[in-house]
Design a protein around this motif. Structure first.
Motif, short mmCIF file in Angstrom:
data_model
loop_
_atom_site.label_atom_id
_atom_site.label_comp_id
_atom_site.label_asym_id
_atom_site.label_seq_id
_atom_site.Cartn_x
_atom_site.Cartn_y
_atom_site.Cartn_z
N ASP A 159 0.82 -1.21 0.00
CA ASP A 159 0.00 0.00 0.00
C ASP A 159 0.86 1.26 0.00
O ASP A 159 0.50 2.27 -0.62
CB ASP A 159 -0.92 0.01 1.23
CG ASP A 159 -1.92 -1.14 1.20
OD1 ASP A 159 -2.19 -1.65 0.10
OD2 ASP A 159 -2.43 -1.51 2.27
N PHE A 160 1.99 1.20 0.67
CA PHE A 160 2.87 2.37 0.73
C PHE A 160 3.45 2.65 -0.66
O PHE A 160 3.57 3.82 -1.06
CB PHE A 160 4.00 2.11 1.73
CG PHE A 160 4.66 3.37 2.22
CD1 PHE A 160 4.28 3.94 3.42
CD2 PHE A 160 5.66 3.97 1.47
CE1 PHE A 160 4.89 5.10 3.86
CE2 PHE A 160 6.27 5.12 1.91
CZ PHE A 160 5.89 5.69 3.11
N ARG A 161 3.81 1.62 -1.39
CA ARG A 161 4.33 1.83 -2.75
C ARG A 161 3.27 2.44 -3.65
O ARG A 161 3.57 3.29 -4.49
CB ARG A 161 4.83 0.50 -3.32
CG ARG A 161 6.08 -0.04 -2.65
CD ARG A 161 6.66 -1.19 -3.45
NE ARG A 161 7.89 -1.69 -2.84
CZ ARG A 161 7.97 -2.75 -2.07
NH1 ARG A 161 6.86 -3.45 -1.81
NH2 ARG A 161 9.12 -3.14 -1.55
N HIS A 162 2.03 2.02 -3.47
CA HIS A 162 0.94 2.63 -4.24
C HIS A 162 0.81 4.11 -3.92
O HIS A 162 0.60 4.95 -4.82
CB HIS A 162 -0.36 1.89 -3.94
CG HIS A 162 -1.56 2.50 -4.60
ND1 HIS A 162 -1.81 2.38 -5.95
CD2 HIS A 162 -2.58 3.23 -4.08
CE1 HIS A 162 -2.93 3.02 -6.24
NE2 HIS A 162 -3.42 3.54 -5.14
N ALA A 163 0.94 4.46 -2.64
CA ALA A 163 0.84 5.87 -2.25
C ALA A 163 2.03 6.67 -2.76
O ALA A 163 1.89 7.85 -3.11
CB ALA A 163 0.76 5.98 -0.73
N VAL A 164 3.21 6.06 -2.83
CA VAL A 164 4.38 6.76 -3.36
C VAL A 164 4.19 7.11 -4.82
O VAL A 164 4.59 8.19 -5.28
CB VAL A 164 5.65 5.91 -3.14
CG1 VAL A 164 6.84 6.50 -3.88
CG2 VAL A 164 5.98 5.83 -1.66
#
Length: 308
Positions: A159-164
């Motif tokens: 999910d963090f990679r998606h937000a990045v």
């Protein structure tokens, strides 16, 4: 015989703990170097950690975890991957160590419970059976927090990679509007408020960028430290790219746009791969169901032919 062995083991363990308490081990070279670095930098926690865990730990667990963390530090055991997962989940390393130890001790309680139950049922079973069972339960309980943390951290990191990826698009849009790199970074994270899968990641990035002003480092250095802390390669790559071309707005904008497109393609490929794996698992389940149905239909005829 078993009682004698257990008594000897308990006596030996008590003697070992007494000797360790009277003659504590000298700190290792790694611990001494870390203490020297901390003293040289003024022991400023903000320079070492840009994020603080939001976990509430009881005083007993905190004290036990601190002692275990000191033991880890004296031995030079860093556990970097575990620390990165805990930082991503907002949990403390001390609470994690205390949880593992308490779960292992609770697993050992299975020995008297199982032994008492076997005695109550009147089954003449050797005491070795509940002893080994309790040891196995304690070992499983000891590794349960590792499995849970790795599973939860994998989901959060995805999910963090998606937000990045969304963060890079927002930064590129702000750069196209004429803002500088520091202003574009802060503006990009300030447009997201809430508690869904992407907003919590934006909040972590916003916290790191805000703390960068306090500790006196550049925003891209703060992103790099955050990437090192939570083990996200995209943030480390972004920090390195911004550090190289921070003075050229056009190159930064083109680089961020290309990185965002690459991350979206990678995420789409991962989603398609997971969908393919689930389709294959569903196909295998359907084949097993069909095979069972065929066996159910052919079983009476086969038994009748064999019986005749």
């Amino acid at each position: 015989m078993v009682e004698t062995v257990l008594a000897g083991a308990a006596f030996g363990l008590g003697l070992f703990l007494l000797v360790r308490a009277l003659f504590p081990p000298r700190p290792g070279l790694v611990a001494q170097l870390l203490a020297l670095d901390a003293a040289r930098e003024g022991d400023d926690s903000l320079r070492l950690r840009l994020l603080a865990p939001d976990e509430e730990v009881s005083p007993f667990r905190r004290g036990l975890g601190v002692r275990l963390a000191r033991f880890y530090a004296s031995r030079g055991w860093e556990a970097r991957s575990t620390r990165a997962d805990l930082a991503l989940l907002g949990k403390s390393f001390e609470g994690y160590l205390a949880t593992k130890m308490l779960l292992a001790v609770s697993g050992l309680l299975a020995f008297p419970i199982l032994a008492g139950w076997l005695a109550l049922m009147g089954w003449g079973v050797s005491p070795q059976v509940p002893l080994w069972a309790s040891l196995i339960v304690a070992l499983v309980f000891y590794f349960l927090p590792d499995l849970q943390i790795r599973r939860d951290a994998a989901v959060r990191r995805r999910d963090f990679r998606h937000a990045v990826g969304a963060f890079l698009d927002l930064v590129a849009m702000n750069l196209a509007g004429g803002r500088g790199v520091p202003e574009a970074l802060l503006t990009a994270v300030s447009v997201s408020d809430g508690a869904n899968a992407s907003n919590w990641a934006m909040a972590r990035i916003r916290e790191a960028l805000s703390n960068a002003r306090i500790v006196g480092i550049t925003p891209w250095q703060a992103l790099g430290r955050l990437g090192d802390e939570i083990n996200v390669d995209e943030l480390r790559d972004l920090s390195a790219a911004l550090g190289l071309v921070a003075d050229d707005g056009a190159k930064v904008r083109a680089s961020l746009t290309a990185r965002a497109a690459t991350m979206r393609r990678r995420e789409l490929a991962e989603v398609e791969g997971r969908a393919g794996e689930r389709s294959q698992s569903m196909l295998v389940a359907q084949l097993l169901l069909c095979a069972g149905f065929v066996i159910f239909l052919s079983y009476p005829a086969a038994m009748k032919m064999l019986g005749s």
